[in-house]
Design an enzyme around this catalytic site. Structure first.
Site, mmCIF file in Angstrom:
data_model
loop_
_atom_site.group_PDB
_atom_site.id
_atom_site.type_symbol
_atom_site.label_atom_id
_atom_site.label_comp_id
_atom_site.label_asym_id
_atom_site.label_seq_id
_atom_site.Cartn_x
_atom_site.Cartn_y
_atom_site.Cartn_z
ATOM 1 C CG ASP A 33 -1.760 -1.266 1.268
ATOM 2 O OD1 ASP A 33 -2.202 -1.708 0.193
ATOM 3 O OD2 ASP A 33 -1.929 -1.826 2.358
ATOM 4 C CG HIS A 61 -0.867 -2.389 -7.333
ATOM 5 N ND1 HIS A 61 0.011 -3.053 -8.144
ATOM 6 C CD2 HIS A 61 -0.694 -2.920 -6.104
ATOM 7 C CE1 HIS A 61 0.690 -3.943 -7.431
ATOM 8 N NE2 HIS A 61 0.264 -3.874 -6.189
HETATM 9 P P1 IMP Z 1 -2.779 -12.799 1.552
HETATM 10 O O1 IMP Z 1 -1.891 -12.224 0.494
HETATM 11 O O2 IMP Z 1 -4.236 -12.547 1.283
HETATM 12 O O3 IMP Z 1 -2.465 -14.230 1.815
HETATM 13 O O4 IMP Z 1 -2.485 -12.018 2.923
HETATM 14 C C1 IMP Z 1 -1.307 -12.220 3.668
HETATM 15 C C2 IMP Z 1 -0.906 -10.950 4.383
HETATM 16 O O5 IMP Z 1 -0.503 -9.975 3.454
HETATM 17 C C3 IMP Z 1 -2.029 -10.297 5.195
HETATM 18 O O6 IMP Z 1 -1.465 -9.691 6.334
HETATM 19 C C4 IMP Z 1 -2.558 -9.233 4.273
HETATM 20 O O7 IMP Z 1 -3.180 -8.171 4.973
HETATM 21 C C5 IMP Z 1 -1.292 -8.789 3.596
HETATM 22 N N1 IMP Z 1 -1.530 -8.279 2.241
HETATM 23 C C6 IMP Z 1 -1.796 -8.995 1.146
HETATM 24 N N2 IMP Z 1 -1.935 -8.196 0.066
HETATM 25 C C7 IMP Z 1 -1.727 -6.939 0.497
HETATM 26 C C8 IMP Z 1 -1.703 -5.660 -0.156
HETATM 27 O O8 IMP Z 1 -1.887 -5.506 -1.364
HETATM 28 N N3 IMP Z 1 -1.450 -4.599 0.645
HETATM 29 C C9 IMP Z 1 -1.196 -4.726 1.976
HETATM 30 N N4 IMP Z 1 -1.207 -5.880 2.619
HETATM 31 C C10 IMP Z 1 -1.470 -6.990 1.889
#
Ligand code: IMP
Length: 505
Positions: A33, A61
């Site tokens: 982010d 994004h």
């Molecule tokens: P997952 O990618 O859904 O498996 O999430 C794993 C971890 O990465 C969690 O803590 C999510 O909040 C974080 N996360 C996944 N994608 C993003 C993103 O695009 N921005 C910020 N955090 C993310």
């Protein structure tokens, strides 16, 4: 100066710097982010292709065009807004349903004529079972859940490694698709039964293979012309001398191997993920530029350590949920921000005040999940670590405008673990990282609101001193500085640009 004149001037400056290398890799710095979308959008007109090389639909994004149109790319690279070919390479976990919804959204926001898109034929293909399985994993982890985005990224990655489940090309081979779906269903069925038993889902929530197959095939035709061997296509593009921009998903802190495991996503978010995810050879990247995007105030959602975090994660998230009005353009929001800034500058602010001020000021809500993001201070120790891993030539500092008006800006310059100072570049294990105590310095701030400034010389002297000090401590030049969400709210540092031309000449 009109918007388009301003853009032309910025583009000309950017061209002089980035034309020296065929490849550009754009990564984040902290936990995502960080405004990669804006930077990719700004630079992609200098390239022929924009490539997403990792992650899946969990990423978000965001870009805002000069006309004020906002697009959030979850799977499609942000290069789409500049009309260049977009590639979802092999390292991307492919969610067909969400891709189609996003494609429609892109059409609606950016106009009917979108550039061509390639989708890798060998990428793992999402099914609703992956998402159910993720719920089971999070449930089974008890108090140690990851706090995922719920887009099945972990199961897609894990089952890929277990060689289970379909790939995109199976959509066009009906027998293979059926066999792959049946195999996946059989492998996961005992877990689904356990979920029913635990009262987590009802039996009718588990789709049968025939229903999953039907739903996938219904959408398969829509993307058929986009599906290809992207590694092969990219190899051709590279050999032909086309210019390629690589867009990482998430950020190094969420990289499966180099992030804060197990509180990570499941892809390779670091710059090294680009050759892996695209299938291009290492020699293609020998002269690549790596640009790391860092936010002036990092944020984190989900679980996991965040050494410079200002307030309690749960409270920060709860605060955002309870005060939706503050995240809209309201008079209440303006009064709130004025009051909090006053407290900060009077020295009366609690950590909750600091956090709430930045959360509201930065509209810190997840682009994919809408969860409230927790905010931290600039963290030099973490940055030393990710610089070691990514080896960037430049930084893009986003949201610099958020520091306007703060008299003394806290910056984390050291980590104490059990009262011992860690050396820069070293990163302890995840549990230890949760226990570190940050050491702060307070850097001089400035009064003037710098939102929307595009000329380095128009920045207040103290803002310039902040940048010089930061890049000196990090040992990496800060080339781009974001001063607002719009594409043209950006400064290109003339002194850094001059030095870089010198080097590449
Ligand atoms: P997952 O990618 O859904 O498996 O999430 C794993 C971890 O990465 C969690 O803590 C999510 O909040 C974080 N996360 C996944 N994608 C993003 C993103 O695009 N921005 C910020 N955090 C993310």
């Amino acid at each position: 100066m009109s918007v388009s004149q301003k853009m032309q001037r910025l583009y000309a400056q950017a061209r002089r710097i980035f034309c020296s290398a065929q490849m550009l890799i754009i990564t984040g710095s902290y936990w995502g982010d960080e405004g990669k979308g804006k930077i990719v959008d700004f630079l992609s007109h200098l390239y022929d292709l924009a490539v997403r090389y990792s992650g899946g639909a969990g990423a978000g994004h965001t870009l805002v065009t000069p006309e004020g149109k906002k697009f959030v790319g979850h799977l499609i690279p942000c290069g789409i807004a500049q009309g260049i070919r977009c590639v979802l390479a092999r390292g991307v976990f492919f969610d067909l349903k969400r891709f189609i919804a996003e494609f429609e959204d892109a059409r609606r926001v950016l106009g009917k004529k979108l550039p061509p898109i390639w989708v890798d034929k060998y990428s793992p293909l999402w099914t609703p079972w992956h998402e159910l399985f993720e719920r089971w994993l999070e449930h089974s982890a008890g108090g140690k859940k990851v706090g995922t985005t719920g887009k099945a990224i972990g199961p897609l990655a894990g089952l890929k490694v277990l060689r289970c489940g379909p790939q995109v090309h199976h959509l066009y081979q009906s027998k293979a698709l059926r066999l792959r779906l049946q195999g996946l269903y059989r492998a996961l069925k005992p877990d689904f039964d356990a979920m029913v038993k635990a009262g987590l889902i009802k039996r009718q929530d588990i789709p049968l293979p025939i229903a999953v197959e039907k739903a996938l095939l219904r959408d398969a035709a829509i993307i058929k012309s986009m599906v290809t061997d992207t590694a092969h296509e990219l190899s051709g593009a590279y050999t032909a001398g086309l210019r390629i921009l690589f867009e990482a998903a998430q950020a190094p802190g969420l990289d499966i191997d180099l992030g804060t495991w197990p509180y990570v996503s499941s892809g390779h978010s670091v710059a090294g993920g680009a050759p892996l995810g695209s299938g291009l050879p290492l020699k293609a990247f020998a002269k690549a530029i790596v640009l790391m995007v860092m936010k002036a105030l990092p944020t984190r959602v989900g679980e996991g350590p965040f050494p410079s975090e200002i307030w309690d994660r749960k409270k920060a998230s709860w605060f955002a949920k309870m005060h939706p009005n503050l995240f809209k353009n309201t008079a209440e929001r303006n009064a709130f921000l004025r009051d909090k800034l006053q407290r900060i500058n009077d020295g009366r602010a609690t950590m909750a005040d600091w956090s709430q001020y930045f959360q509201v000021l930065g509209y810190e809500l997840g682009a994919t999940t809408g969860r409230g993001r927790s905010v931290g201070f600039m963290d030099l120790m973490w940055l030393h670590y990710v610089i070691r891993i990514n080896g960037p030539q430049y930084f893009a500092l986003t949201r610099f405008d958020m520091l306007s008006g703060i008299k003394k800006i806290p910056v984390v310059i050291g980590y104490l673990l059990d009262d011992k100072q860690l050396s820069p570049g070293m990163m302890p294990d995840t549990d230890s990282l949760s226990r570190i105590r940050p050491v702060y310095e307070f850097w001089e701030g400035w009064d003037q609101d710098i939102t929307g400034i595009t000329d380095w010389n128009k920045l207040p002297a103290a803002a310039k001193r902040y940048i010089w000090k930061l890049e000196k401590r990090l040992g990496v030049p800060i080339l781009l500085i974001g001063t607002g969400p719009e594409r043209d709210a950006i400064i290109i540092r003339p002194d850094v640009a001059k030095r870089s031309r010198h080097k590449s000449a």
